[in-house]
Write a protein that holds these residues in place. Structure first.
Motif, PDB file in Angstrom:
ATOM      1  N   GLY A  47       2.911  48.050  41.740  1.00 47.90           N
ATOM      2  CA  GLY A  47       3.326  49.115  42.655  1.00 47.90           C
ATOM      3  C   GLY A  47       3.396  48.677  44.104  1.00 47.90           C
ATOM      4  N   GLU A  48       3.675  47.412  44.333  1.00 48.29           N
ATOM      5  CA  GLU A  48       3.720  46.872  45.693  1.00 48.29           C
ATOM      6  C   GLU A  48       5.124  46.963  46.279  1.00 48.29           C
ATOM      7  N   ARG A  49       5.182  47.031  47.608  1.00 51.62           N
ATOM      8  CA  ARG A  49       6.456  47.037  48.331  1.00 51.62           C
ATOM      9  C   ARG A  49       6.879  45.609  48.621  1.00 51.62           C
ATOM     10  N   ARG A  50       8.192  45.403  48.696  1.00 47.67           N
ATOM     11  CA  ARG A  50       8.680  44.067  49.023  1.00 47.67           C
ATOM     12  C   ARG A  50      10.020  44.157  49.731  1.00 47.67           C
ATOM     13  N   LEU A  51      10.299  43.132  50.515  1.00 47.93           N
ATOM     14  CA  LEU A  51      11.612  42.904  51.110  1.00 47.93           C
ATOM     15  C   LEU A  51      12.047  41.515  50.670  1.00 47.93           C
ATOM     16  N   ALA A  79      11.108  35.022  58.159  1.00 47.44           N
ATOM     17  CA  ALA A  79      10.484  35.987  57.243  1.00 47.44           C
ATOM     18  C   ALA A  79       9.375  36.765  57.946  1.00 47.44           C
ATOM     19  N   ARG A  80       8.601  36.070  58.756  1.00 51.62           N
ATOM     20  CA  ARG A  80       7.552  36.773  59.520  1.00 51.62           C
ATOM     21  C   ARG A  80       8.166  37.835  60.421  1.00 51.62           C
ATOM     22  N   ASN A  81       9.268  37.504  61.070  1.00 54.14           N
ATOM     23  CA  ASN A  81       9.913  38.470  61.966  1.00 54.14           C
ATOM     24  C   ASN A  81      10.481  39.658  61.205  1.00 54.14           C
ATOM     25  N   GLU A  82      11.046  39.432  60.026  1.00 57.40           N
ATOM     26  CA  GLU A  82      11.522  40.562  59.209  1.00 57.40           C
ATOM     27  C   GLU A  82      10.354  41.467  58.816  1.00 57.40           C
ATOM     28  N   ALA A  83       9.250  40.863  58.420  1.00 57.68           N
ATOM     29  CA  ALA A  83       8.061  41.649  58.074  1.00 57.68           C
ATOM     30  C   ALA A  83       7.563  42.419  59.292  1.00 57.68           C
ATOM     31  N   LEU A  84       7.587  41.781  60.433  1.00 57.91           N
ATOM     32  CA  LEU A  84       7.131  42.417  61.665  1.00 57.91           C
ATOM     33  C   LEU A  84       8.007  43.608  62.031  1.00 57.91           C
ATOM     34  N   PHE A  93      -0.358  49.186  63.336  1.00 59.80           N
ATOM     35  CA  PHE A  93      -0.569  47.751  63.420  1.00 59.80           C
ATOM     36  C   PHE A  93       0.048  47.071  62.217  1.00 59.80           C
ATOM     37  N   SER A  94       0.609  45.893  62.444  1.00 61.41           N
ATOM     38  CA  SER A  94       1.142  45.047  61.373  1.00 61.41           C
ATOM     39  C   SER A  94       0.358  43.746  61.372  1.00 61.41           C
ATOM     40  N   PHE A  95      -0.143  43.381  60.220  1.00 64.96           N
ATOM     41  CA  PHE A  95      -0.832  42.114  60.042  1.00 64.96           C
ATOM     42  C   PHE A  95       0.145  41.188  59.336  1.00 64.96           C
TER      43      PHE A  95
END
Length: 168
Positions: A47-51, A79-84, A93-95
């Motif tokens: 049940g996890e979210r993903r991009l 990828a870090r920037n897309e997650a951010l 907050f985003s970790f």
């Protein structure tokens, strides 16, 4: 891929999502279709979210230098920037954590409490550095990691932060 799947299974089994939060997994230019399908299956079953950032062979082929090909294929900071971007739109907050990072319930509680305390006295602070140590599964579960040498920090960004990771 085998070790990455083992780490993912460990994380899904042992690491609950952060309190009052969620995890967003980045599938970053996975070119192996079977591996991508298994990662997707594991995340879906939990049940996890993903991009997903797809690996486009034509885009890769257009890169002329070895460095440009490597930057495209690896794309860590992209990828870090897309997650951010996704995190800033959905959370206070985003970790932004590397794939092998793991936080147990106690670590999440301590980290979030420390940030909350700091925000009361430093409300202008928009970035936090989180200590990281490298360890195997058993050591991660032992709770003895505080004695280990710290390695590259992981980062947390408040929703109004302005900085991104350098993609060059």
């Amino acid at each position: 891929p085998g070790q990455r799947l083992e780490v993912l299974r460990f994380q899904l089994l042992r690491e609950p999502p952060p309190p009052d939060g969620f995890r967003l997994w980045m599938l970053n230019r996975l070119h192996d279709g079977a591996y991508r399908a298994e990662v997707s299956r594991l995340l879906d079953s939990a049940g996890e979210r993903r991009l997903e950032i797809p690996f486009e062979l034509d885009d890769y082929a257009r890169r002329l230098t070895r460095r440009d090909k490597l930057l495209y294929a690896i794309n860590v900071n992209g990828a870090r920037n897309e997650a951010l971007r996704a995190g800033r739109a959905a959370a206070h907050f985003s970790f932004v954590l590397d794939g092998d990072c793991w936080l147990g319930p106690r670590e999440w509680e301590e980290t979030l409490a420390a940030i909350e305390r700091d925000q009361r006295s430093n409300p202008e602070r928009r970035y936090y550095s989180l200590p990281m140590v490298r360890a195997g599964f058993e050591e991660a579960l032992s709770g003895e990691l505080r004695r280990r040498r710290l390695e590259e920090p992981q980062l947390a960004f408040r929703e109004d932060s302005e900085l991104f990771f350098d993609e060059s």
